[in-house]
Write a protein that holds these residues in place. Sequence first.
Motif, PDB file in Angstrom:
ATOM      1  N   LEU A 632       7.246   9.167   6.185  1.00 45.58           N
ATOM      2  CA  LEU A 632       6.588  10.447   5.926  1.00 45.58           C
ATOM      3  C   LEU A 632       5.571  10.264   4.798  1.00 45.58           C
ATOM      4  O   LEU A 632       5.892   9.739   3.719  1.00 45.58           O
ATOM      5  N   LEU A 633       4.364  10.699   5.077  1.00 49.65           N
ATOM      6  CA  LEU A 633       3.284  10.622   4.097  1.00 49.65           C
ATOM      7  C   LEU A 633       2.587  11.969   4.062  1.00 49.65           C
ATOM      8  O   LEU A 633       2.090  12.449   5.073  1.00 49.65           O
ATOM      9  N   ILE A 634       2.610  12.620   2.889  1.00 47.32           N
ATOM     10  CA  ILE A 634       1.926  13.909   2.699  1.00 47.32           C
ATOM     11  C   ILE A 634       0.735  13.664   1.782  1.00 47.32           C
ATOM     12  O   ILE A 634       0.875  13.079   0.704  1.00 47.32           O
ATOM     13  N   LEU A 635      -0.424  14.132   2.236  1.00 49.44           N
ATOM     14  CA  LEU A 635      -1.682  13.824   1.562  1.00 49.44           C
ATOM     15  C   LEU A 635      -2.468  15.103   1.312  1.00 49.44           C
ATOM     16  O   LEU A 635      -2.550  15.970   2.179  1.00 49.44           O
ATOM     17  N   THR A 636      -3.023  15.216   0.107  1.00 47.95           N
ATOM     18  CA  THR A 636      -3.919  16.319  -0.231  1.00 47.95           C
ATOM     19  C   THR A 636      -5.339  15.787  -0.370  1.00 47.95           C
ATOM     20  O   THR A 636      -5.567  14.815  -1.105  1.00 47.95           O
ATOM     21  N   THR A 637      -6.278  16.399   0.320  1.00 43.80           N
ATOM     22  CA  THR A 637      -7.686  16.007   0.248  1.00 43.80           C
ATOM     23  C   THR A 637      -8.466  17.046  -0.541  1.00 43.80           C
ATOM     24  O   THR A 637      -8.329  18.252  -0.310  1.00 43.80           O
TER      25      THR A 637
END
Length: 948
Positions: A632-637
């Motif tokens: 699981l990878l959660i990313l904010t751009t």
Amino acid sequence: MSMRFPRARASGSVILTVIATSLAAPLQASPAALAAQPSSGLEPVCGVVRDGDTNESLAGVFLRWDDEEGGVLSDRAGRFCLPGRQPGEHRLRVETMGYAPLERTVQIPREGSVPEVELRLARRALELPGIQVLAEEGRGGGSAGSTSRIDRSAIEHLQASSLADIFQLLPGQISTNPSLAGARQPLLRQLPTTAAAGRAAALGTALVVDGAPLSNAANLQTDLTILNAGPETPPPFSSTAGGAPDLRRISPDEIESLEVIRGIPSVRHGEVTAGAILLRTRIGAREPEVRTRLNPTLFDISGTAGWGDGVERSGWSATVVYTSSQDDPRQPVEGFDRGTLNLAWRSPELADGTLRSSLRVQAFRTLDERRRDPDDTRQQRERRALDRGVRGTFSGEWEPRGLDERVRFTWTASGSIEDQEGFFQSLVNRSISPVATAFSDTTMVADYGPSEYLNQTTVHGRPVHGYVRAEAEARGSVGGWRHRLRGGVEFRHDENRGRGRQFDLATPPRQNYSVGDRPRPYTEVPALRIFSAYLEDRLSGLALGREVELEAGLRFDNVNPRGLLSGQFGTELQPRANLQIVPAPEALPALALRMGAGRLAKAPPLAYLFPGPRYFDLVNLNYYHPDPAQRLLILTTRVIDPSSEGARSFTTRKLEGGLSWRGARSPVGHPLRGVDAHLTAFHERTRGAYGWDRALVSFPVERFQIVDAPAGQPPVVVPDPARADTFFTAYDVPAPTWAYDTRGLELTLDLPEWTAARTSLSLTGGWFRTRARNQAPTVDTWAFVGSSRPPERAGVYPSTGTRRERATTTFHLIHRVPEVGLVLTGSIQTIWLDRDRATGLTAYPEAFVDRAARVTPLTPEEARSEAFRDLRRTLPETAGVEERRPPLPMMNLRLSKALPAGLELSFFLNNALSHRPLHERRRGTGFERRNPPLFFGAEVTGRVGGWR
């Protein structure tokens, strides 16, 4: 009864040079010629044209003043009369099929009749005395400021490989070996200091081809710089984005003449701060010619021909050039290729000769590449820069009848489209990282990318440029003063319709510190439009018994107009003036005092106005499991747009003054009659030039917590973030904070030929001192970005820069043996002074920035106190040491020889004594090898006679 000679257009120029000799005593103009005098009161310039070998009169020879398109044809007796001119020096050009073109300076006296001139033309200039193989100072017609003119004969004798090589003929410039390795940019008076200052100086140099500017404003061949490199780092492929057009694309075989304005240009020339290069390509009828140029790194072949006279019928001409260059024979995978095609058409004369027009079309292709090395099976490195383009220029001139040739209207319309492709590929090795795909602010689940992959990035640009100018000119006299009033309007349009910067989101270029990267289409970039208007008067006359000539004008630029007097990126008023005074016209008519001042402006190109959004990909949760189903990878751009609505043109203030001695104006028998000398002092001050700066930015990053990790599926995450951290990173932004100042002296001295030795001496020299600095303070961004535990504060240090100083002289010995068609030139260049040093470096801060991006200034006492000891930076002991190099001589030789059957051979030898001393560096360690290596090359030209 009056005599009227038909007006005509230039029939073009042949590659041969020419000679003309005046009669020993002035001849009286014939009664018929005097009857042709216009009612304006200016006596016409009349004479005769003859064959230099047979003394026969030549009919149908075209003659014109250098600053006009129209002219006259000689009659069956070789007689001609040109429209009268104001007193002073005027340049006359003579052209006809089968003979070399003639450039002749005609002196119009203030009192008395205009002397008749006799012009003798030659089929091959090398067989006659007087061939000009150097730049002529103060001979240009585009400005009253410091100007050098370089004619075709000098270009051929130099054997240049591109337009950039020709500039070594200017005062103060140094000789270099011809090379096509790497993009070439013009530097007229500025010394090389920093990359930003050099790019700004090149950007502020206007390149005008056949009356229309060659634009680089829509060049967006850029790349996103990794934070490990400096903000001014160029892309992996060759590019001149943010600067001037690449001078390599213009072959010397396309050029008929060149005028370089280093001083204050006329207000007719806009979008310029450093100077202007006025280039005229070859047009009109001429005998077919094939030229081959060879040296250890280059092969060049060109062909040219022309037919039709452009007088009674249309004139056509064509020039085709192919060049292949490999700068280092040990690197066969690297090279540069160039191909150009020039087509030109000139309209036939109307019956009354008042309307003239011409059309020029140029096509080019350049390829600068590093092919993949067959042995490079691991990294697979490859790069290329492929540029292709087509450009058309239509110009015309109309002189209404019945106005005594006092009014003239001219127009120029030019358009170009280019196709630019930059490409690079290499193997990327990094830790397992996210694949970011968002183009707006968002938080989302992302995928993991590979830790090793082959990146392929293509930057495709399609710059489109349009230019239109309409101008009116009126001549007359008011109150004893002669005026040439000129006004005009022009419009420029630049946009880029390319596909932009493209790559696979799964295999992006290498980045770090959470800096993201995305493809960007250039069709989204707004266009740049500039509307301009100008008015100028050149007046001459007598004031207090002194000859005075004043050129003064005002230019108005509106960048991206929103209204007539307002623009998105501001407006600029640019007053300019050049003054010349002959203080003693009776006693010393050859001596003139010159001075000039002006304000010049250049709008930033699209690369600085719209650099594109910057992306930052911040990790909220990173759960990498050996089983892909459980990852699981959660990313904010986050996205930042660094485009600046408040961008403005950068400006230069120029001042110059000097003395000129023109021996031709001296009385017959004067000991200095054959001497020409020019001394100029100047100061140029540029502010607001654009460069790249690195800005610090921080983002709050929410961190999520895992509460359960079931087998075979992603972990369970608490919806609310467990905490919020502050993440620091940086990005590069365009900044109008660069300033550079150049002051110096320029000297040229031409002595008459020593008849017994058939040798003349010419001296050119210059002393230049350039200071370049970034006026913005230096922020220690690495204290935050490069640390896993950012400090509470980081130092802000005073602005820094570079100072460089150089003094050079070049002695030219020109030996002519016309009986055997030989011209031999030897030059001794000496760099008397060459030193540079960094400025503004200090270990103590002037302020500090905290984690909230607040800047707190410090007094000098506070900066040196123990309380701020942690902000002191460590500098090398030699950081402020001045690098001083001893005097350095170098000898060059050039030979041109006429051969039978219409052949000519040229040869050059640079650094003939192979003098390359080692200099031990004072700043840093090691040695530097000075002077370019010994280098040689040859050129063979063949011409076909009897062409019609």
